[in-house]
Write an enzyme that holds these catalytic residues in place. Structure first.
Site, PDB file in Angstrom:
ATOM      1  N   ARG A   1       0.819  -1.228   0.000  1.00  0.00           N
ATOM      2  CA  ARG A   1       0.000   0.000   0.000  1.00  0.00           C
ATOM      3  C   ARG A   1       0.849   1.273   0.000  1.00  0.00           C
ATOM      4  NH1 ARG A   1      -3.257  -3.716  -0.348  1.00  0.00           N
ATOM      5  NH2 ARG A   1      -5.378  -3.686   0.463  1.00  0.00           N
TER       6      ARG A   1
ATOM      7  N   SER B   1     -10.808  -0.998   3.489  1.00  0.00           N
ATOM      8  CA  SER B   1     -10.019  -1.151   4.716  1.00  0.00           C
ATOM      9  C   SER B   1      -9.619   0.226   5.227  1.00  0.00           C
ATOM     10  CB  SER B   1      -8.737  -1.923   4.435  1.00  0.00           C
ATOM     11  OG  SER B   1      -9.037  -3.204   3.951  1.00  0.00           O
TER      12      SER B   1
ATOM     13  N   GLU C   1      -4.969   3.372   6.567  1.00  0.00           N
ATOM     14  CA  GLU C   1      -4.627   3.290   5.154  1.00  0.00           C
ATOM     15  C   GLU C   1      -5.283   4.464   4.424  1.00  0.00           C
ATOM     16  OE1 GLU C   1      -6.057  -0.257   3.016  1.00  0.00           O
ATOM     17  OE2 GLU C   1      -5.769   0.870   1.176  1.00  0.00           O
TER      18      GLU C   1
HETATM   19  N1  EPU Z   1     -10.691 -11.347  10.200  1.00  0.00           N
HETATM   20  C1  EPU Z   1     -11.250 -11.269  11.447  1.00  0.00           C
HETATM   21  N2  EPU Z   1     -12.327 -10.449  11.640  1.00  0.00           N
HETATM   22  C2  EPU Z   1     -12.875  -9.734  10.621  1.00  0.00           C
HETATM   23  C3  EPU Z   1     -12.307  -9.829   9.337  1.00  0.00           C
HETATM   24  C4  EPU Z   1     -11.205 -10.637   9.149  1.00  0.00           C
HETATM   25  O1  EPU Z   1     -10.818 -11.894  12.390  1.00  0.00           O
HETATM   26  O2  EPU Z   1     -13.834  -9.009  10.876  1.00  0.00           O
HETATM   27  C5  EPU Z   1      -9.502 -12.199   9.997  1.00  0.00           C
HETATM   28  C6  EPU Z   1      -9.854 -13.396   9.141  1.00  0.00           C
HETATM   29  O3  EPU Z   1      -9.935 -14.505   9.960  1.00  0.00           O
HETATM   30  C7  EPU Z   1      -8.697 -13.549   8.206  1.00  0.00           C
HETATM   31  C8  EPU Z   1      -7.908 -12.255   8.306  1.00  0.00           C
HETATM   32  O4  EPU Z   1      -8.514 -11.463   9.303  1.00  0.00           O
HETATM   33  O5  EPU Z   1      -7.857 -14.565   8.656  1.00  0.00           O
HETATM   34  C9  EPU Z   1      -7.818 -11.527   6.985  1.00  0.00           C
HETATM   35  O6  EPU Z   1      -9.089 -11.108   6.546  1.00  0.00           O
HETATM   36  P1  EPU Z   1      -9.393 -10.735   5.019  1.00  0.00           P
HETATM   37  O7  EPU Z   1      -8.993 -11.832   4.123  1.00  0.00           O
HETATM   38  O8  EPU Z   1     -10.804 -10.274   4.955  1.00  0.00           O
HETATM   39  O9  EPU Z   1      -8.392  -9.563   4.659  1.00  0.00           O
HETATM   40  P2  EPU Z   1      -7.798  -8.317   5.443  1.00  0.00           P
HETATM   41  O10 EPU Z   1      -6.403  -8.597   5.789  1.00  0.00           O
HETATM   42  O11 EPU Z   1      -8.704  -7.885   6.532  1.00  0.00           O
HETATM   43  C10 EPU Z   1      -6.855  -7.259   3.239  1.00  0.00           C
HETATM   44  C11 EPU Z   1      -6.907  -5.963   2.471  1.00  0.00           C
HETATM   45  C12 EPU Z   1      -8.231  -5.829   1.730  1.00  0.00           C
HETATM   46  C13 EPU Z   1      -8.370  -7.001   0.789  1.00  0.00           C
HETATM   47  C14 EPU Z   1      -8.281  -8.313   1.590  1.00  0.00           C
HETATM   48  C15 EPU Z   1      -8.276  -9.511   0.724  1.00  0.00           C
HETATM   49  C16 EPU Z   1      -5.503  -4.407   3.701  1.00  0.00           C
HETATM   50  C17 EPU Z   1      -5.452  -3.168   4.516  1.00  0.00           C
HETATM   51  N3  EPU Z   1      -6.715  -4.844   3.371  1.00  0.00           N
HETATM   52  O12 EPU Z   1      -7.836  -7.200   4.261  1.00  0.00           O
HETATM   53  O13 EPU Z   1      -8.186  -4.650   0.976  1.00  0.00           O
HETATM   54  O14 EPU Z   1      -9.587  -6.952   0.077  1.00  0.00           O
HETATM   55  O15 EPU Z   1      -7.050  -8.332   2.343  1.00  0.00           O
HETATM   56  O16 EPU Z   1      -7.055  -9.617   0.081  1.00  0.00           O
HETATM   57  O17 EPU Z   1      -4.461  -4.957   3.372  1.00  0.00           O
HETATM   58  C18 EPU Z   1      -8.746  -2.343   0.988  1.00  0.00           C
HETATM   59  O18 EPU Z   1      -7.538  -2.117   1.001  1.00  0.00           O
HETATM   60  O19 EPU Z   1      -9.601  -1.421   0.972  1.00  0.00           O
HETATM   61  C19 EPU Z   1      -9.200  -3.725   1.050  1.00  0.00           C
HETATM   62  C20 EPU Z   1     -10.482  -4.042   1.159  1.00  0.00           C
END
Ligand code: EPU
Length: 337
Positions: free
Chosen positions: A164, A237, A333
């Site tokens: 990012r 995010s 972010e």
């Molecule tokens: N999780 C939780 N609680 C929640 C949501 C997620 O415990 O409410 C845990 C899940 O168990 C999972 C982990 O967090 O193991 C990761 O969750 P997720 O795959 O939804 O991804 P994220 O790390 O929360 C990132 C990006 C997103 C992108 C997703 C999928 C960043 C800041 N965000 O989110 O990007 O869509 O991965 O690749 O890196 C964005 O930047 O606007 C965005 C949506």
């Protein structure tokens, strides 16, 4: 044509749905028009280039000039047996480009389906999702330097991409305006299916692995977790996932054995901020008219009529809770304007 508006409502230009105005808003269709606008600026002009405002939080009216590109077009500028190089205007809607590539059978962008925003921002923000980042595709970024109005092309290396992050957000912040981005796409797609439940979802849909099928699955996953900005204001995010030292992670793991992580390198891991925010009890909660999304704790939402100050207050409270419980500082972010 250059369009100039004064006291312009930004409701359509920020996905958080903040009801604020820009003192001046200017749109242009070409590099020449952008240069013309820049030439008309006074040396101390306050200005900011925006895309669709899908990663911005306006905390009040913007007192200067907001610029928005309408540079469109998608052109194959190079091709060999394995790949095509597609040069795209900064004002093209990102997901339109992804759909176009998928339709042509060119692989690389499909995991980034349905990310809001425009092509210009993809190169500044290094957007990413489901194991792929824009930097994996970007070969060249065409810009105009605001101060000199000279065109400059950056190679992907020169953009200093990281999670990012790019040179346009850091050292050169505000100095160059992206006009075009060139992406390299594979004629013979290489699929990235190991993030989360993509593979399982594909299998559930019949198992055929095509660009269209992957795009469909990604769209379904996003729609099930992320709120539609047209319905509930948000900027995706709100926080970045923090990168911490492995030793620190191992210590935390003793206390929280189910803590998820992604390996960054030998010494570092990334912790999903959403997981920590949820453990702090914030998921689904509100503070004033701002809230933490009930299906993805990393997303802050406008529950209707929230001000930038309310969202900021909520974000500070969430950040403090995570710091108190896990000793980790999560950084936004979203850009505060
Ligand atoms: N999780 C939780 N609680 C929640 C949501 C997620 O415990 O409410 C845990 C899940 O168990 C999972 C982990 O967090 O193991 C990761 O969750 P997720 O795959 O939804 O991804 P994220 O790390 O929360 C990132 C990006 C997103 C992108 C997703 C999928 C960043 C800041 N965000 O989110 O990007 O869509 O991965 O690749 O890196 C964005 O930047 O606007 C965005 C949506």
């Amino acid at each position: 044509m250059i369009n100039t508006y004064t006291d312009f409502s930004l409701l359509a230009y920020n996905t958080f749905g903040m009801d604020v105005q820009a003192a001046r808003f200017m749109e242009y269709d070409s590099v020449e028009e952008l240069k013309e606008i820049l030439a008309s600026f006074s040396p101390d002009e306050l200005f900011l280039q925006i895309g669709r405002g899908s990663n911005l939080l306006f905390t009040g009216n913007y007192p200067g000039t907001l610029l928005h590109s309408r540079i469109r077009g998608c052109e194959v500028v190079r091709e060999d047996e394995e790949a095509v190089w597609l040069r795209v205007g900064a004002g093209v809607v990102w997901d339109d480009m992804v759909a176009y590539c998928v339709g042509k059978g060119w692989g690389g962008a499909e995991n980034l389906s349905l990310i809001p925003g425009e092509v210009g921002a993809s190169a500044v923000q290094n957007i990413g999702a489901y194991g792929v980042e824009a930097k994996d595709l970007i070969t060249e970024v065409g810009t105009v330097e605001a101060a000199t109005r000279k065109e400059r092309s950056f190679t992907s290396e020169e953009c200093a991409y990281a999670y990012r992050k790019s040179i346009f957000k850091e050292e050169l912040k505000g100095q160059y305006i992206v006009t075009h981005v060139t992406y390299r796409l594979d004629k013979c797609p290489v699929f990235h299916l190991d993030y989360g439940n993509i593979r399982a979802e594909l299998e559930r849909q019949g198992g055929e692995i095509t660009l269209q099928a992957v795009r469909k699955v990604i769209i379904a996953i996003r729609q099930s977790k992320l709120p539609d900005p047209a319905v509930q204001g948000n900027a995706g995010s709100f926080f970045m996932n923090p990168v911490i030292e492995r030793a620190r992670y191992e210590a935390l793991l003793e206390e929280y054995p189910s803590m998820p992580h992604y390996v960054v390198d030998e010494a570092h891991v990334k912790i999903p901020a959403a997981w920590m925010i949820e453990r702090c009890g914030w998921k689904g909660r509100s503070l004033g008219r701002a809230g933490v999304h009930d299906k993805q704790a990393l997303v802050l939402v406008n529950r209707g009529g929230a001000t930038g100050a309310e969202v900021m207050m909520l974000s500070q409270a969430v950040r403090q809770s995570v710091k108190d419980k896990f000793g980790i500082d999560i950084r936004p972010e979203v850009n505060f304007i």
